[in-house]
Design a protein around this motif. Structure first.
Motif, mmCIF file in Angstrom:
data_model
loop_
_atom_site.group_PDB
_atom_site.id
_atom_site.type_symbol
_atom_site.label_atom_id
_atom_site.label_comp_id
_atom_site.label_asym_id
_atom_site.label_seq_id
_atom_site.Cartn_x
_atom_site.Cartn_y
_atom_site.Cartn_z
ATOM 1 N N ARG A 469 0.845 -1.215 0.000
ATOM 2 C CA ARG A 469 0.000 0.000 0.000
ATOM 3 C C ARG A 469 0.876 1.259 0.000
ATOM 4 N N GLU A 470 1.916 1.204 0.821
ATOM 5 C CA GLU A 470 2.805 2.366 0.893
ATOM 6 C C GLU A 470 3.569 2.533 -0.413
ATOM 7 N N ARG A 471 4.025 1.407 -0.994
ATOM 8 C CA ARG A 471 4.819 1.480 -2.233
ATOM 9 C C ARG A 471 3.994 1.942 -3.424
ATOM 10 N N THR A 472 2.731 1.490 -3.520
ATOM 11 C CA THR A 472 1.907 1.776 -4.697
ATOM 12 C C THR A 472 0.985 2.961 -4.498
ATOM 13 N N GLY A 473 0.722 3.311 -3.243
ATOM 14 C CA GLY A 473 -0.238 4.367 -2.964
ATOM 15 C C GLY A 473 -1.681 3.931 -3.143
ATOM 16 N N ILE A 474 -1.924 2.637 -3.255
ATOM 17 C CA ILE A 474 -3.289 2.114 -3.424
ATOM 18 C C ILE A 474 -3.803 1.703 -2.044
ATOM 19 N N ASP A 475 -4.661 2.525 -1.445
ATOM 20 C CA ASP A 475 -5.128 2.259 -0.081
ATOM 21 C C ASP A 475 -6.050 1.035 -0.003
ATOM 22 N N TYR A 487 -1.404 -17.450 -2.569
ATOM 23 C CA TYR A 487 -1.366 -16.053 -2.105
ATOM 24 C C TYR A 487 -1.505 -15.106 -3.305
ATOM 25 N N TYR A 488 -2.134 -13.954 -3.067
ATOM 26 C CA TYR A 488 -2.349 -12.978 -4.137
ATOM 27 C C TYR A 488 -2.393 -11.564 -3.561
ATOM 28 N N ILE A 489 -2.194 -10.576 -4.487
ATOM 29 C CA ILE A 489 -2.391 -9.159 -4.178
ATOM 30 C C ILE A 489 -3.564 -8.699 -5.025
ATOM 31 N N GLU A 490 -4.618 -8.190 -4.382
ATOM 32 C CA GLU A 490 -5.837 -7.825 -5.116
ATOM 33 C C GLU A 490 -5.928 -6.297 -5.253
ATOM 34 N N VAL A 491 -6.214 -5.877 -6.521
ATOM 35 C CA VAL A 491 -6.340 -4.443 -6.833
ATOM 36 C C VAL A 491 -7.646 -4.244 -7.597
ATOM 37 N N THR A 492 -8.444 -3.246 -7.184
ATOM 38 C CA THR A 492 -9.717 -2.974 -7.864
ATOM 39 C C THR A 492 -9.449 -2.385 -9.242
ATOM 40 N N ASP A 493 -10.444 -2.517 -10.113
ATOM 41 C CA ASP A 493 -10.291 -2.011 -11.500
ATOM 42 C C ASP A 493 -9.990 -0.509 -11.541
ATOM 43 N N ALA A 494 -10.512 0.230 -10.571
ATOM 44 C CA ALA A 494 -10.310 1.687 -10.566
ATOM 45 C C ALA A 494 -8.852 2.066 -10.349
ATOM 46 N N ASN A 495 -8.044 1.146 -9.835
ATOM 47 C CA ASN A 495 -6.646 1.449 -9.529
ATOM 48 C C ASN A 495 -5.659 0.677 -10.397
ATOM 49 N N LEU A 496 -6.136 0.084 -11.467
ATOM 50 C CA LEU A 496 -5.258 -0.743 -12.291
ATOM 51 C C LEU A 496 -4.122 0.065 -12.919
ATOM 52 N N ASP A 497 -4.335 1.360 -13.142
ATOM 53 C CA ASP A 497 -3.288 2.164 -13.755
ATOM 54 C C ASP A 497 -2.118 2.424 -12.815
ATOM 55 N N ARG A 498 -2.280 2.078 -11.569
ATOM 56 C CA ARG A 498 -1.220 2.316 -10.574
ATOM 57 C C ARG A 498 -0.473 1.030 -10.215
ATOM 58 N N VAL A 499 -0.803 -0.064 -10.918
ATOM 59 C CA VAL A 499 -0.163 -1.364 -10.621
ATOM 60 C C VAL A 499 1.298 -1.340 -11.071
#
Length: 871
Positions: A469-475, A487-499
């Motif tokens: 979260r700290e590295r990507t800024g995706i809260d 194991y996985y890291i889950e990111v919502t579609d709204a934040n895919l540009d920050r992956v």
């Protein structure tokens, strides 16, 4: 049991067309064609075709179908994690159930998973707690015959208790079967299944396992040279066949490398003459273990009235002691002395009871351990029991009685096994053995290192979410785990540009994407490897611990037996203190009881009237009269129960008791029609009577209640009179004969050892009052009409019966010739035929040899003579 449930004929004919799995199923059903095969498929046990239809119907589950390239098959499945309830239903329906488990890991096999029958569940070989349904023993029996001698073997597979006996008399063997009440039996050639009652599943078994050489080898493998243990070849044959059957039902699971059930290490060979005989009739009428159907279901049995045991071990031992009361005076008195010491030392008794409540059923636990079916919780239960033993032993350190001193010495707490369990097994392990968490930390260095690696990796992952979260800024970023994807890291579609670029897609969801990183994958592989290796090592370590414990199974069983005996002695002492029992004296002759009580009836009545009983060589046959409901049957039974309790080692419900040892209790106290068997009440009564007259000895106790009720009054009185004379003259047993044949009381004038007792009854305001007190002499009347009124018979019927009785009495008095001193005179026959008949009867009687006539022949002769008189 229904017919075999193997492959249908059409399946056999095209077996080569079946899929590998279905071919495997039908091969097992053919091999175990005496059982219903439940075949593991994933998390279910399945049955197919005809077997499926039966399972679905009996278990009330949905019948489905399986379709494959070879056809369509009816199918019914039960969940493995709840199989016991369904198996119980199938057992109740008369089936054996063969459990075919997967014996390979599906993840490690290409193609069909191998399955094998790991156990066959039958009524007499249950080991599952859920199916055993209580602490009582569950026996399977084997019966063989050879040259007129019978051999009987019995085994409780759940505890390892194994017994053998033999006799030249089938009735003696039948008595032993009644004692133990096996749930299942196998019989050898020439033996009829009818020897066992209808509650027992009986199977004529493979004749070859009853062959002497094969049976002798198997007995020798388990217990040592059979000639040193058993008294005859037929006993060896029965034991060997039983051991073979026990191995067969285990399906190879839980047996040693040589095929043996390793926890079976002790065979008890006994002679039925070592114990008081209690046949099925006596056990039923005295309600030792079961309530009679005609009684209230809320009533107590004898074993329930005596049961203050603290653990399952004691409950089984109590049942065994009541099933087999002793005949050896020294052993009886040793038990009485122990009970007396515990009775007098309240603190020790209560302390022992409290500690024994913490004892688990280690007989069944060590059985599961030895069969490889115990989990870590079972092992901890054994350890908890061993931890109680030192304190129990300490409580007996200063015991005076020989029995308690012996128990003190036998209480082995197996210190090395206790330390092993304490060191090796986790304090609160899970029930499953393959999921980890069963071995204690610090027991094995390699395991500790693997668990540390696993924990370190999981700690790293636990911190990963905050770091990413700290590295990507995706809260809203989340880190998770699934059994399928890891194991996985889950990111919502709204934040895919920050992956970040190092994220690699693992799974696409509706509104999000799941990723992993090379470092996460490396950690995951590290955790999985450590976790799997740790789980495997834990399982191996646990199996090693379990095997070490199994090697001491004989010591554990000896400890269990000592704890069980102590529990029963404490129970006897507790009952004696609570209900005012007294220590009986074992005498050479006679039965002398003051203030005796029925141990069960006194618990269920608001008030109970104690009564004494006095029998010796001069007075050994009591004719007991009095109305129904006055207490005759209760009185007779209480005398039998006092003797039974004394010889089992208990104190007795009486103010004082001096008792000779009784070799057998006979009861003839009521019967019912056996319509299906073609026997009337009278026939059953006569059969039971013949058994008594054929087998009673001078040391027996006989209870007779209204012999001859199923025929005419004249016939009944004649039989009662003949029985009285025969028991008095030929047997000499202590006897109580309750009767409404008041003419029978005259026997006290003619037979020196016969005396009369009656139950006092008075009238108050026209009503009968039962005093329930026994007194010398004969009753004046039976008060049958009055008892009918008390029972609720309509007044009109009672009044009419009273009028008829008055008329009958007046007519009877008028027919008495004053010159006969008040006794009725049979009218003379005034034709020549009468004289001839009397001459013939006299001649027939002269030809009868009393010494050589059996009781049954005597009754038949009497019936024949009476028929000639009537003709």
């Amino acid at each position: 049991m229904d017919a075999a449930l193997g492959a249908p004929q059409k399946m056999r004919e095209r077996a080569e067309d079946l899929t590998p799995m279905m071919a495997q199923y039908f091969e097992l059903t053919d091999r175990y064609d005496d059982s219903l095969v439940l075949f593991q498929v994933g998390d279910f046990y399945e049955a197919f075709c005809e077997a499926a239809e039966r399972v679905a119907r009996l278990c009330e589950i949905t019948l489905t179908k399986r379709e494959d390239s070879t056809g369509e098959y009816p199918m019914a499945g039960i969940p493995i994690d709840n199989a016991e309830s369904y198996v119980e239903t199938l057992l109740d329906a008369g089936y054996r159930v063969a459990i075919a488990d997967q014996v390979e890991d599906p993840d490690e096999v290409s193609g069909v998973v191998e399955r094998a029958v790991t156990r066959i569940i039958t009524p007499g070989t249950l080991t599952e707690d859920e199916l055993l349904g209580g602490a009582d023993n569950n026996y399977v029996a084997a019966l063989a015959v050879e040259n007129g001698r019978y051999g009987l073997a019995l085994l409780d597979v759940s505890t390892g208790d194994c017994y053998a006996t033999g006799s030249d008399s089938l009735s003696t063997i039948e008595d032993e079967i009644s004692r133990f009440g096996p749930a299942e039996a196998i019989v050898g050639p020439e033996m009829s299944p009818d020897t066992f009652d209808g509650n027992c599943m009986v199977t004529p078994y493979d004749e070859t396992v009853f062959e002497h050489e094969r049976a002798s080898d198997l007995v020798g493998e388990y217990f040592g040279p059979p000639e040193r243990l058993l008294a005859s070849d037929v006993e060896v044959r029965a034991c060997g066949a039983l051991l073979d059957y026990a191995e067969y039902t285990r399906g190879g699971a839980g047996v040693g490398e040589d095929g043996q059930l390793d926890y079976l290490n002790h065979l008890t060979r006994y002679d039925p003459r070592e114990y008081m005989v209690l046949d099925a009739v006596a056990l039923d009428s005295l309600e030792v273990f079961d309530r009679r159907a005609v009684r209230s279901p809320e009533g107590l049995t004898l074993v329930e009235a005596l049961d203050e045991t603290a653990c399952a071990l004691g409950r089984r031992k109590l049942t065994d002691w009541l099933r087999r009361p002793l005949l050896e005076r020294d052993r009886i008195e040793r038990r009485h002395e122990a009970v007396g010491e515990l009775h007098g030392d309240v603190q020790t008794r209560e302390r022992l009871h409290d500690r024994l409540r913490e004892v688990y059923d280690i007989e069944r636990l060590i059985s599961r351990v030895s069969r490889g079916r115990a989990n870590a919780r079972d092992v901890n239960s054994l350890g908890a029991t061993l931890s109680v033993v030192p304190d129990v032993r300490e409580q007996l350190a200063d015991a005076d009685s020989a029995q308690l001193q012996s128990l003190h010495d036998r209480l082995d707490d197996l210190p090395e096994i206790r330390r092993l369990i304490d060191d090796a097994i986790a304090e609160d392990p899970p029930p499953e053995l393959t999921e980890g968490g069963i071995v204690a930390a610090g027991y094995d260095e390699t395991l500790d290192e693997l668990r540390a690696t696993e924990r370190s990796g999981k700690d790293w992952i636990d911190d990963l979410e905050a770091r990413e979260r700290e590295r990507t800024g995706i809260d809203s970023l989340k880190v998770g785990h699934t059994a399928v994807h890891g194991y996985y890291i889950e990111v919502t579609d709204a934040n895919l540009d920050r992956v970040p670029e190092d994220y690699q897609r693992r799974q696409t969801l509706k509104n999000s994407e799941r990723y992993y990183t090379p470092e996460l994958k490396e950690r995951e592989d590290e955790i999985i490897r450590a976790e799997q290796r740790a789980d495997d090592r834990e399982y191996d370590l646990f199996v090693d611990v379990r095997n070490e414990i199994a090697a001491e199974s004989e010591r554990v069983q000896d400890l269990a037996d000592a704890l069980a005996e102590l529990d029963v002695l404490v129970s006897f002492a507790t009952v004696a203190a609570e209900f005012d029992y007294t220590k009986p004296e074992i005498a050479d002759e006679g039965i002398d009881i003051e203030g005796g009580r029925h141990p069960v009836v006194e618990r269920t009545e608001d008030s109970f009237v104690p009564n004494g009983a006095h029998f010796d060589d001069e007075q050994r046959f009591a004719i007991v009269t009095g109305p129904n409901m006055s207490g005759k049957s209760t009185y007779m039974r209480q005398i039998a129960l006092v003797s039974l309790l004394a010889q089992a080692g208990s104190f007795v419900p009486a103010e004082r008791a001096s008792l000779r040892i009784v070799d057998r209790v006979f009861t003839r106290v009521g019967a019912s029609d056996d319509i299906a068997g073609g026997r009337s009440t009278f026939m059953i009564e006569m059969t039971e009577l013949a058994e008594i007259l054929d087998h009673a000895t001078e040391q027996s106790l006989i209870l007779l209640d209204e012999v001859g009720r199923g025929t005419s009054t004249t016939d009944g009185l004649a039989i009662a009179q003949a029985v009285t004379e025969y028991v008095h003259d030929e047997i000499g047993a202590t006897t109580l004969f309750a009767t409404h044949h008041h003419d029978l009381t005259a026997a006290a004038d003619d037979l020196p050892s016969v005396f009369n007792l009656h139950f006092r009854t008075t009238r108050e305001d026209g009503q009968v009052v039962f005093e329930h007190a026994v007194a010398p002499g004969a009753a004046e009347a039976s008060y049958g009409v009055e008892v009918a009124g008390v029972a609720g018979v309509p007044d009109a019927v009672v009044d009419r019966a009273a009028d008829l009785l008055a008329e009958e009495t007046a007519a009877s008095d008028a027919s008495v010739d004053p010159g006969t001193n008040g006794h009725e005179v049979t009218p003379a026959v005034h034709n020549g035929a009468g004289s001839d008949t009397e001459t013939d009867i006299r001649a027939a009687l002269r030809e009868v040899s009393i010494a050589e006539t059996t009781p049954l022949e005597a009754l038949q002769t009497l019936a024949d003579l009476k028929s000639r008189v009537e003709d």
